[in-house]
Design an enzyme around this catalytic site. Structure first.
Site, PDB file in Angstrom:
ATOM      1  N   ASN A 106       0.798  -1.222   0.000  1.00 44.35           N
ATOM      2  CA  ASN A 106       0.000   0.000   0.000  1.00 44.35           C
ATOM      3  C   ASN A 106       0.838   1.284   0.000  1.00 44.35           C
ATOM      4  OD1 ASN A 106      -2.181   1.655   0.252  1.00 44.35           O
ATOM      5  ND2 ASN A 106      -2.788   0.997   2.302  1.00 44.35           N
TER       6      ASN A 106
ATOM      7  N   ASP B  66       0.538  -9.113   3.856  1.00 43.86           N
ATOM      8  CA  ASP B  66      -0.720  -8.775   4.538  1.00 43.86           C
ATOM      9  C   ASP B  66      -1.965  -9.042   3.674  1.00 43.86           C
ATOM     10  OD1 ASP B  66       1.016  -7.867   6.445  1.00 43.86           O
ATOM     11  OD2 ASP B  66       0.796  -5.749   5.923  1.00 43.86           O
TER      12      ASP B  66
ATOM     13  N   ARG C 231      -0.548  -6.591   9.854  1.00 43.23           N
ATOM     14  CA  ARG C 231      -0.854  -5.170  10.121  1.00 43.23           C
ATOM     15  C   ARG C 231      -2.334  -5.005  10.459  1.00 43.23           C
ATOM     16  NH1 ARG C 231       2.466  -0.840   9.101  1.00 43.23           N
ATOM     17  NH2 ARG C 231       3.786  -1.991   7.692  1.00 43.23           N
TER      18      ARG C 231
ATOM     19  N   ARG D 201      -0.829 -20.550  26.758  1.00 42.39           N
ATOM     20  CA  ARG D 201       0.533 -20.223  26.315  1.00 42.39           C
ATOM     21  C   ARG D 201       0.414 -19.304  25.099  1.00 42.39           C
ATOM     22  NH1 ARG D 201       1.487 -22.500  30.428  1.00 42.39           N
ATOM     23  NH2 ARG D 201       3.122 -24.002  30.912  1.00 42.39           N
TER      24      ARG D 201
HETATM   25  O1  F6P Z   1       3.376  -4.974   5.946  1.00 33.66           O
HETATM   26  C1  F6P Z   1       4.129  -6.107   6.179  1.00 33.66           C
HETATM   27  C2  F6P Z   1       4.414  -6.260   7.646  1.00 33.66           C
HETATM   28  O2  F6P Z   1       5.179  -7.433   7.813  1.00 33.66           O
HETATM   29  C3  F6P Z   1       3.187  -6.268   8.566  1.00 33.66           C
HETATM   30  O3  F6P Z   1       2.540  -7.512   8.599  1.00 33.66           O
HETATM   31  C4  F6P Z   1       3.801  -5.865   9.871  1.00 33.66           C
HETATM   32  O4  F6P Z   1       2.845  -5.253  10.728  1.00 33.66           O
HETATM   33  C5  F6P Z   1       4.858  -4.871   9.468  1.00 33.66           C
HETATM   34  O5  F6P Z   1       5.192  -5.163   8.113  1.00 33.66           O
HETATM   35  C6  F6P Z   1       6.113  -4.914  10.296  1.00 33.66           C
HETATM   36  O6  F6P Z   1       6.962  -3.921   9.841  1.00 33.66           O
HETATM   37  P1  F6P Z   1       8.455  -3.767  10.329  1.00 33.66           P
HETATM   38  O7  F6P Z   1       9.244  -4.915   9.761  1.00 33.66           O
HETATM   39  O8  F6P Z   1       8.882  -2.468   9.775  1.00 33.66           O
HETATM   40  O9  F6P Z   1       8.450  -3.851  11.814  1.00 33.66           O
END
Ligand code: F6P
Length: 371
Positions: free
Chosen positions: A103, A133, A177, A267
């Site tokens: 995006n 995502d 995300r 857990r």
């Molecule tokens: O958008 C891909 C993603 O892996 C999401 O699933 C996750 O929230 C985010 O990127 C994590 O980003 P970063 O690696 O910058 O912490």
């Protein structure tokens, strides 16, 4: 068009290398000079441009991550920063850009080629959707989703072994995300007992009750082998997983005062970035290759501000999408329409989002999910 540049941006996803390889080879076969940009838009600002000869992309199809590197670049929201990026591309003679990302990366591609900012500069862009995502609109899948889902399922299978041995409940948190797609689909494929995803919009107390009811129901089962519980939680569900565990454990103790608390304590496993890595699945290699092929061929015929999208060969309104002549499963979709649909999807305003939100409320679907 004489020179195209390829960049990968945002969170890397397995299959990006397949897309880089295909874009480089197809571009070259079409008579273009092909270069790579390291570390996404950030590398572009630093003029980190490298050659991409067939030798450079040999064997990369099998590798996870991206050989070009990736980055997030918040500064790209600023006009001056985009001017600087356009100046680098003009100085390097680049007139076509393939942006492989999600995006944020595609939003950057739109802004970079805004006619009001571009002036007389000849610069075209075509996007290739890549994000584990699966939160992009107007494409059935993005590159990396299939591998990520397989990684989650494999991890849950392993967790299920130890959970079964101890009659335990596990809450497994997965990336995604703001989108619950990975949690939902992995829950079905792993035979999990419950999926928690932001689209359902449930308040904290309801989520706790959902888990507790599931655990108590499962523990009544006759067969000891089926008394384990796997809950897959999307990270987009606001409640931190440790807090969720504390609340669930407290409620389970309340509801089962005669049971040893240690025997019902949950857990937690947070899969985190494990979900984003690893060798791409065969499908992601295929998807990356086919989408990049369609994207580069589109650039070669003068297309701009489009995204190569993956959809079954169906009819779509021609004002937003035209089928790629290179591949019946690939469409060239208006990038502006993609970003608008993505916003609507994440805000729960599209029929697909509404279906996703309610899909596990259906008793039959829920039943099919369980082992
Ligand atoms: O958008 C891909 C993603 O892996 C999401 O699933 C996750 O929230 C985010 O990127 C994590 O980003 P970063 O690696 O910058 O912490």
């Amino acid at each position: 068009m004489t020179r195209i540049a390829i960049l990968t941006s945002g969170g890397d996803s397995p299959g990006m290398n397949a897309a880089i390889r295909a874009a480089a080879l197809v571009g070259r076969a079409a008579g273009m000079d092909v270069v790579g940009i390291e570390r996404g838009y950030r590398g572009l600002l630093e003029d980190a441009i490298v050659p991409l000869q067939p030798n450079d992309v040999q064997g990369i199809l099998r590798e996870g991550g991206t050989i070009l590197g990736s980055a997030r670049c918040k500064e790209f929201h600023q006009r001056e920063v985009r001017d600087q990026a356009r100046a680098v591309l003009a100085a390097r003679g680049v007139d076509g850009l393939v942006v492989i990302g999600g995006n944020g990366s595609l939003t950057g591609a739109m802004a970079l080629t805004d006619p009001a900012e571009l002036g007389a500069q000849a610069l075209r862009v075509v996007g290739v959707p890549a994000s584990i995502d699966n939160d992009l609109g107007l494409t059935g899948l993005a590159i990396g989703v299939d591998t990520a889902m397989n990684t989650i399922v494999e991890a849950c299978d392993k967790i299920a072994d130890t959970a079964t041995a101890h009659d335990r409940t596990f809450i497994v948190e997965v990336m995604g995300r703001d989108c619950g797609y990975l949690a939902m689909t992995a829950a079905v494929a792993a035979g999990a007992d419950l999926a928690l995803y932001p689209e359902a919009g449930r308040p904290e107390t309801e989520i706790v009750e959902q888990i507790v009811e599931t655990v108590l129901g499962v523990r009544k089962r006759a067969s000891r082998k089926s008394r384990r519980v796997i809950v897959i939680k999307a990270e987009g569900v606001g409640i931190p997983v440790e807090r969720l565990k504390t609340m669930v454990d407290a409620r389970l103790r309340e509801r089962s005062p005669d049971v040893d608390p240690a025997s019902i304590e949950t857990r937690v496993t947070v899969l985190g970035h494990v979900v984003r890595g690893g060798r791409p699945s065969a499908f992601d290699r295929l998807l990356g290759s086919r989408l990049a092929n369609a994207a580069v061929r589109a650039l070669a015929t003068g297309a701009t501000r489009k995204m190569a999208a993956w959809m079954p060969p169906i009819e779509l309104p021609e004002d937003i999408a035209t089928r790629s002549p290179a591949d019946p499963y690939c469409f060239l979709v208006d990038l502006g329409a993609v970003l608008a649909e993505t916003e609507n999807l994440l805000a729960g305003r599209t029929p697909l989002a509404r279906w996703r939100a309610g899909v596990f409320d259906d008793a039959a679907t829920h039943g099919a999910m369980q082992l």
